[in-house]
Design a protein around this motif. Structure first.
Motif, PDB file in Angstrom:
ATOM      1  N   GLU A  88       0.819  -1.204   0.000  1.00 43.94           N
ATOM      2  CA  GLU A  88       0.000   0.000   0.000  1.00 43.94           C
ATOM      3  C   GLU A  88       0.858   1.261   0.000  1.00 43.94           C
ATOM      4  N   ILE A  89       0.329   2.303  -0.620  1.00 42.38           N
ATOM      5  CA  ILE A  89       0.989   3.606  -0.663  1.00 42.38           C
ATOM      6  C   ILE A  89       0.838   4.270   0.705  1.00 42.38           C
ATOM      7  N   GLY A  90       1.849   5.005   1.129  1.00 44.45           N
ATOM      8  CA  GLY A  90       1.774   5.741   2.388  1.00 44.45           C
ATOM      9  C   GLY A  90       2.792   5.234   3.384  1.00 44.45           C
ATOM     10  N   MET A  91       2.646   5.650   4.626  1.00 43.84           N
ATOM     11  CA  MET A  91       3.557   5.219   5.684  1.00 43.84           C
ATOM     12  C   MET A  91       3.548   3.709   5.712  1.00 43.84           C
ATOM     13  N   HIS A  92       4.703   3.129   5.646  1.00 46.04           N
ATOM     14  CA  HIS A  92       4.772   1.703   5.395  1.00 46.04           C
ATOM     15  C   HIS A  92       5.207   0.883   6.597  1.00 46.04           C
ATOM     16  N   ARG A  93       6.437   1.069   7.041  1.00 46.89           N
ATOM     17  CA  ARG A  93       6.965   0.241   8.112  1.00 46.89           C
ATOM     18  C   ARG A  93       8.116   0.948   8.787  1.00 46.89           C
ATOM     19  N   ASP A 123      20.316 -12.398  -0.912  1.00 48.32           N
ATOM     20  CA  ASP A 123      21.652 -12.414  -1.520  1.00 48.32           C
ATOM     21  C   ASP A 123      22.791 -12.652  -0.536  1.00 48.32           C
ATOM     22  N   ASP A 124      22.600 -13.498   0.439  1.00 52.11           N
ATOM     23  CA  ASP A 124      23.625 -13.757   1.452  1.00 52.11           C
ATOM     24  C   ASP A 124      24.124 -12.474   2.119  1.00 52.11           C
ATOM     25  N   VAL A 125      23.296 -11.424   2.086  1.00 56.14           N
ATOM     26  CA  VAL A 125      23.642 -10.146   2.704  1.00 56.14           C
ATOM     27  C   VAL A 125      22.848  -9.935   3.994  1.00 56.14           C
ATOM     28  N   TYR A 126      21.555 -10.255   3.966  1.00 53.37           N
ATOM     29  CA  TYR A 126      20.675 -10.067   5.116  1.00 53.37           C
ATOM     30  C   TYR A 126      19.770 -11.269   5.307  1.00 53.37           C
ATOM     31  N   LYS A 127      19.459 -11.554   6.569  1.00 48.25           N
ATOM     32  CA  LYS A 127      18.295 -12.356   6.922  1.00 48.25           C
ATOM     33  C   LYS A 127      17.273 -11.331   7.370  1.00 48.25           C
ATOM     34  N   LEU A 128      16.059 -11.375   6.838  1.00 44.36           N
ATOM     35  CA  LEU A 128      15.085 -10.356   7.205  1.00 44.36           C
ATOM     36  C   LEU A 128      13.674 -10.895   7.214  1.00 44.36           C
ATOM     37  N   THR A 129      12.822 -10.183   7.923  1.00 39.29           N
ATOM     38  CA  THR A 129      11.416 -10.535   8.008  1.00 39.29           C
ATOM     39  C   THR A 129      10.586  -9.306   8.341  1.00 39.29           C
ATOM     40  N   TYR A 130       9.318  -9.364   7.971  1.00 37.24           N
ATOM     41  CA  TYR A 130       8.320  -8.383   8.407  1.00 37.24           C
ATOM     42  C   TYR A 130       7.456  -9.074   9.442  1.00 37.24           C
ATOM     43  N   LEU A 131       7.077  -8.317  10.468  1.00 35.99           N
ATOM     44  CA  LEU A 131       6.125  -8.828  11.441  1.00 35.99           C
ATOM     45  C   LEU A 131       5.146  -7.714  11.790  1.00 35.99           C
ATOM     46  N   ARG A 132       4.020  -8.097  12.366  1.00 33.41           N
ATOM     47  CA  ARG A 132       3.020  -7.146  12.841  1.00 33.41           C
ATOM     48  C   ARG A 132       3.317  -6.859  14.296  1.00 33.41           C
ATOM     49  N   GLY A 133       3.679  -5.629  14.606  1.00 39.02           N
ATOM     50  CA  GLY A 133       3.953  -5.225  15.974  1.00 39.02           C
ATOM     51  C   GLY A 133       2.695  -4.736  16.661  1.00 39.02           C
ATOM     52  N   PRO A 134       2.849  -4.049  17.786  1.00 38.98           N
ATOM     53  CA  PRO A 134       1.680  -3.519  18.505  1.00 38.98           C
ATOM     54  C   PRO A 134       0.900  -2.556  17.625  1.00 38.98           C
ATOM     55  N   SER A 135      -0.407  -2.552  17.794  1.00 42.14           N
ATOM     56  CA  SER A 135      -1.330  -1.704  17.017  1.00 42.14           C
ATOM     57  C   SER A 135      -1.230  -1.965  15.517  1.00 42.14           C
ATOM     58  N   GLY A 136      -0.749  -3.151  15.129  1.00 41.71           N
ATOM     59  CA  GLY A 136      -0.683  -3.515  13.723  1.00 41.71           C
ATOM     60  C   GLY A 136       0.478  -2.908  12.958  1.00 41.71           C
ATOM     61  N   ILE A 137       1.436  -2.281  13.659  1.00 44.02           N
ATOM     62  CA  ILE A 137       2.578  -1.642  13.003  1.00 44.02           C
ATOM     63  C   ILE A 137       3.399  -2.703  12.279  1.00 44.02           C
ATOM     64  N   LEU A 138       3.728  -2.437  11.019  1.00 45.60           N
ATOM     65  CA  LEU A 138       4.650  -3.313  10.298  1.00 45.60           C
ATOM     66  C   LEU A 138       6.069  -2.999  10.759  1.00 45.60           C
ATOM     67  N   VAL A 139       6.785  -4.021  11.209  1.00 48.18           N
ATOM     68  CA  VAL A 139       8.150  -3.872  11.682  1.00 48.18           C
ATOM     69  C   VAL A 139       9.025  -4.815  10.860  1.00 48.18           C
ATOM     70  N   MET A 140      10.104  -4.280  10.285  1.00 45.37           N
ATOM     71  CA  MET A 140      11.062  -5.123   9.582  1.00 45.37           C
ATOM     72  C   MET A 140      12.271  -5.307  10.470  1.00 45.37           C
ATOM     73  N   LEU A 141      12.716  -6.537  10.590  1.00 48.03           N
ATOM     74  CA  LEU A 141      13.945  -6.849  11.317  1.00 48.03           C
ATOM     75  C   LEU A 141      14.936  -7.422  10.313  1.00 48.03           C
ATOM     76  N   ALA A 142      16.170  -6.937  10.351  1.00 47.19           N
ATOM     77  CA  ALA A 142      17.190  -7.414   9.407  1.00 47.19           C
ATOM     78  C   ALA A 142      18.501  -7.654  10.138  1.00 47.19           C
ATOM     79  N   GLN A 143      19.080  -8.816   9.884  1.00 50.69           N
ATOM     80  CA  GLN A 143      20.391  -9.169  10.444  1.00 50.69           C
ATOM     81  C   GLN A 143      21.377  -9.258   9.294  1.00 50.69           C
ATOM     82  N   GLY A 144      22.418  -8.449   9.367  1.00 48.53           N
ATOM     83  CA  GLY A 144      23.464  -8.509   8.358  1.00 48.53           C
ATOM     84  C   GLY A 144      24.233  -9.813   8.468  1.00 48.53           C
ATOM     85  N   LEU A 145      24.550 -10.403   7.339  1.00 52.11           N
ATOM     86  CA  LEU A 145      25.310 -11.655   7.322  1.00 52.11           C
ATOM     87  C   LEU A 145      26.762 -11.334   6.977  1.00 52.11           C
ATOM     88  N   LYS A 146      27.653 -11.837   7.766  1.00 51.42           N
ATOM     89  CA  LYS A 146      29.081 -11.585   7.523  1.00 51.42           C
ATOM     90  C   LYS A 146      29.564 -12.509   6.417  1.00 51.42           C
TER      91      LYS A 146
END
Length: 148
Positions: A88-93, A123-146
């Motif tokens: 969706e267009i607008g404030m995203h995550r 691309d062996d650069v990040y492990k990442l995911t989207y989750l639904r946080g409090p109040s339905g906020i989309l939160v992306m978590l990303a771990q850099g891969l060495k």
């Protein structure tokens, strides 16, 4: 043409339950650096909303570079909407780099939050995911891969 200096101050998110949102983000590692209740003519003018009255909390990332403002409306009553979808267009995550995505997901799970679909590797650069946080906020978590 000389450019005007500009700096990102914070990202603000309206939440249904300020204390639950604070608990979620502080468990992920942010720190509350201020709390207040705002109202009055200045708030009405700045926000463009008559009778604006809200509880706010300012949180900061451990590196001091990122700030997240959470606010819960007292007046007018908050309007419930459907949670934003990834396309969706607008404030995203809001996105965070984490050292250990599995640990971050364990923390999120304690708040009833889980990945929308799973954890992906980009691309062996990040492990990442989207989750639904409090109040339905989309939160992306990303771990850099060495690499090697």
């Amino acid at each position: 043409m000389q450019r005007m200096p500009i700096k990102l101050e914070n990202v603000a998110i309206a939440v249904r339950d300020l204390e639950a949102a604070i608990a979620f983000f502080t468990d992920l590692g942010l720190t509350v650096i201020g709390r207040d209740t705002v109202s009055g003519e200045w708030a009405d003018t700045a926000v463009g909303l008559d009778g604006n009255h809200a509880k706010i909390a300012m949180l900061q990332t451990p590196d001091g570079q990122g700030r997240l403002e959470l606010f819960e409306y007292i007046h007018p009553a908050a309007i419930e909407t459907e949670p934003t979808l990834p396309h969706e267009i607008g404030m995203h995550r809001v996105a965070f780099s984490v050292d250990d995505i599995d640990e971050a997901l364990e923390i999120a799970a304690r708040h009833g939050c889980s990945p929308l679909r799973g954890v992906a590797t980009y691309d062996d650069v990040y492990k990442l995911t989207y989750l639904r946080g409090p109040s339905g906020i989309l939160v992306m978590l990303a771990q850099g891969l060495k690499k090697g």
